[in-house]
Write a protein that holds these residues in place. Structure first.
Motif, PDB file in Angstrom:
ATOM      1  N   ASP A 168       0.853  -1.182   0.000  1.00 27.09           N
ATOM      2  CA  ASP A 168       0.000   0.000   0.000  1.00 27.09           C
ATOM      3  C   ASP A 168       0.897   1.243   0.000  1.00 27.09           C
ATOM      4  O   ASP A 168       1.676   1.441   0.933  1.00 27.09           O
ATOM      5  CB  ASP A 168      -0.873  -0.010   1.252  1.00 27.09           C
ATOM      6  CG  ASP A 168      -1.882   1.122   1.281  1.00 27.09           C
ATOM      7  OD1 ASP A 168      -1.725   2.081   0.501  1.00 27.09           O
ATOM      8  OD2 ASP A 168      -2.820   1.051   2.097  1.00 27.09           O
ATOM      9  N   PRO A 169       0.837   2.096  -1.029  1.00 35.26           N
ATOM     10  CA  PRO A 169       1.718   3.263  -1.094  1.00 35.26           C
ATOM     11  C   PRO A 169       1.479   4.268   0.023  1.00 35.26           C
ATOM     12  O   PRO A 169       2.339   5.112   0.286  1.00 35.26           O
ATOM     13  CB  PRO A 169       1.399   3.875  -2.472  1.00 35.26           C
ATOM     14  CG  PRO A 169       0.016   3.395  -2.785  1.00 35.26           C
ATOM     15  CD  PRO A 169      -0.071   2.027  -2.190  1.00 35.26           C
ATOM     16  N   SER A 170       0.320   4.174   0.700  1.00 32.46           N
ATOM     17  CA  SER A 170       0.021   5.127   1.769  1.00 32.46           C
ATOM     18  C   SER A 170       0.680   4.739   3.091  1.00 32.46           C
ATOM     19  O   SER A 170       0.605   5.497   4.058  1.00 32.46           O
ATOM     20  CB  SER A 170      -1.488   5.252   1.969  1.00 32.46           C
ATOM     21  OG  SER A 170      -2.032   4.055   2.497  1.00 32.46           O
ATOM     22  N   GLU A 171       1.303   3.570   3.148  1.00 30.19           N
ATOM     23  CA  GLU A 171       1.937   3.111   4.377  1.00 30.19           C
ATOM     24  C   GLU A 171       3.416   2.803   4.141  1.00 30.19           C
ATOM     25  O   GLU A 171       3.802   2.388   3.045  1.00 30.19           O
ATOM     26  CB  GLU A 171       1.244   1.854   4.906  1.00 30.19           C
ATOM     27  CG  GLU A 171      -0.191   2.093   5.325  1.00 30.19           C
ATOM     28  CD  GLU A 171      -0.799   0.864   5.966  1.00 30.19           C
ATOM     29  OE1 GLU A 171      -0.140  -0.196   5.940  1.00 30.19           O
ATOM     30  OE2 GLU A 171      -1.924   0.968   6.484  1.00 30.19           O
ATOM     31  N   PRO A 172       4.246   2.995   5.173  1.00 32.25           N
ATOM     32  CA  PRO A 172       5.667   2.655   5.045  1.00 32.25           C
ATOM     33  C   PRO A 172       5.848   1.165   4.837  1.00 32.25           C
ATOM     34  O   PRO A 172       4.919   0.372   5.056  1.00 32.25           O
ATOM     35  CB  PRO A 172       6.254   3.096   6.395  1.00 32.25           C
ATOM     36  CG  PRO A 172       5.273   4.050   6.964  1.00 32.25           C
ATOM     37  CD  PRO A 172       3.931   3.586   6.474  1.00 32.25           C
ATOM     38  N   PRO A 173       7.030   0.745   4.439  1.00 30.86           N
ATOM     39  CA  PRO A 173       7.302  -0.680   4.227  1.00 30.86           C
ATOM     40  C   PRO A 173       7.118  -1.494   5.498  1.00 30.86           C
ATOM     41  O   PRO A 173       7.143  -0.965   6.616  1.00 30.86           O
ATOM     42  CB  PRO A 173       8.767  -0.696   3.764  1.00 30.86           C
ATOM     43  CG  PRO A 173       8.991   0.658   3.174  1.00 30.86           C
ATOM     44  CD  PRO A 173       8.166   1.588   4.008  1.00 30.86           C
ATOM     45  N   SER A 174       6.928  -2.770   5.329  1.00 28.33           N
ATOM     46  CA  SER A 174       6.844  -3.700   6.455  1.00 28.33           C
ATOM     47  C   SER A 174       8.237  -4.225   6.794  1.00 28.33           C
ATOM     48  O   SER A 174       9.192  -4.024   6.039  1.00 28.33           O
ATOM     49  CB  SER A 174       5.915  -4.866   6.107  1.00 28.33           C
ATOM     50  OG  SER A 174       6.405  -5.564   4.967  1.00 28.33           O
ATOM     51  N   LEU A 175       8.336  -4.896   7.942  1.00 30.67           N
ATOM     52  CA  LEU A 175       9.628  -5.429   8.394  1.00 30.67           C
ATOM     53  C   LEU A 175       9.449  -6.842   8.932  1.00 30.67           C
ATOM     54  O   LEU A 175       8.572  -7.095   9.759  1.00 30.67           O
ATOM     55  CB  LEU A 175      10.230  -4.534   9.489  1.00 30.67           C
ATOM     56  CG  LEU A 175      11.483  -5.080  10.193  1.00 30.67           C
ATOM     57  CD1 LEU A 175      12.637  -5.246   9.205  1.00 30.67           C
ATOM     58  CD2 LEU A 175      11.886  -4.161  11.347  1.00 30.67           C
TER      59      LEU A 175
END
Length: 323
Positions: free
Chosen positions: A181-188
């Motif tokens: 989702d471009p509205s959220e930062p990357p996951s980890l």
């Protein structure tokens, strides 16, 4: 400016290469490997074993008699099991699956020994979508979906194939991959290796500041607040990683950050402080192109900050000593 509250974080899931419920394949994978001469086209004619090489061991140090793989000078395989033949299907940001007629769908821990169709040593980055490879190892496939094959000693491309060959497995990729989702930062995800397996743990994201372009082409800024990582609850917001000995933790971001910072706190402080301590800054190094926390021991809460051109985000987890 849009503002979100990151307190209601998604519960974390710990998995062994393959997040989610274990899905039984159409035929249960019995980990019965095909003969060395089998190919993805379904050639059922088994090739005769190559002559034995008395007194030799393969490059991994596996003991026992060895036999030479066809067409690859100097490449040997211990008699511990037959190779798996599978098609290489990469997707997303560095993710992949292998699909074999008998081994099913699985991900692989890439070995140092990877060879092209001519027997030349290559890196995993040089594998091409659609390559058909023979995969040698200990034959132990972990039961997850996709499956996981951590004990691989070498791979060899036996047919170059075409990218279009791998497109036949797009429905499988669609099951396990979602566009970010471009509205959220990357996951980890945090990964580490034990004597038994490679383990990957999904960790939760806390607060973040993020700028993205919406579907109308407008730039939007999002600020998400979160309580301090020492107020997160184990098993809810706070993922727990249990280890016996000191080891390295690899930080797998879904998009490569420009910089990473890490602070740790004594686990005894969890949920018990009114004024938050400064914490101990920990060096985050690079190894084989990945961000790594080296020599991690149990008893600490970690606060990880990733930084990108679009903004920054915090992630948290706790490392405990496994009894």
């Amino acid at each position: 400016m849009e503002r979100k509250n990151a307190k209601g974080l998604t519960r974390r899931n710990s998995y062994i290469i393959g997040i989610g419920a274990v899905i039984l394949l159409a035929a249960v994978i019995a980990v019965v490997f095909v003969a060395a001469g089998n190919r993805a086209q379904g050639d059922d004619t088994a090739q005769n074993d190559a002559p034995q090489n008395d007194g030799m061991q393969d490059g991994t140090g596996a003991a026992g008699d060895t036999k030479e793989m066809n067409g690859a000078d100097g490449i040997h395989e211990a008699d511990g099991g037959e190779p798996v033949t599978a098609v290489y299907v990469p997707y997303g940001e560095g993710a992949h699956i292998f699909v074999g007629e008998q081994a099913g769908v699985f991900v692989a821990t890439f070995p140092e020994e990877i060879y092209d169709i001519n027997g030349n040593k290559i890196t995993k980055e040089q594998l091409v979508k659609g390559n058909v490879v023979e995969i040698y190892g200990n034959g132990m496939m972990l039961e997850s979906y996709p499956g996981q094959y951590p004990g691989i000693t070498k791979m060899k491309v036996v047919e170059e194939g075409k990218p279009s060959d791998a497109d036949a497995y797009q429905d499988i990729v669609d099951e396990i991959y979602q566009e970010p989702d471009p509205s959220e930062p990357p996951s980890l995800n945090v990964g580490y290796t034990t004597d038994l397996a490679d383990v990957t743990v999904m960790v939760n994201r806390g607060g973040y500041e993020w700028v993205y372009t919406d579907k109308d082409g407008l730039s939007t800024a999002v600020v998400a607040d979160s309580v301090h990582v020492l107020d997160w609850k184990i098993g809810e917001e706070l993922a727990d990683i249990k280890i016996k000995d000191s080891l390295d933790l690899t930080l797998y971001f879904s998009a490569e950050p420009e910089a990473v910072e890490a602070v740790r706190y004594d686990a005894s402080l969890l949920g018990k402080v009114r004024e938050y301590p400064e914490g101990e800054k920990i060096t985050v190094g690079k190894k084989d192109g990945q961000w790594v926390l080296a020599g991690v021991t149990g008893g600490y809460v970690y606060d990880i900050t990733g930084m990108w051109e679009n903004g920054r985000a915090d992630y948290g987890f706790i490392v405990l000593v496994q009894e």
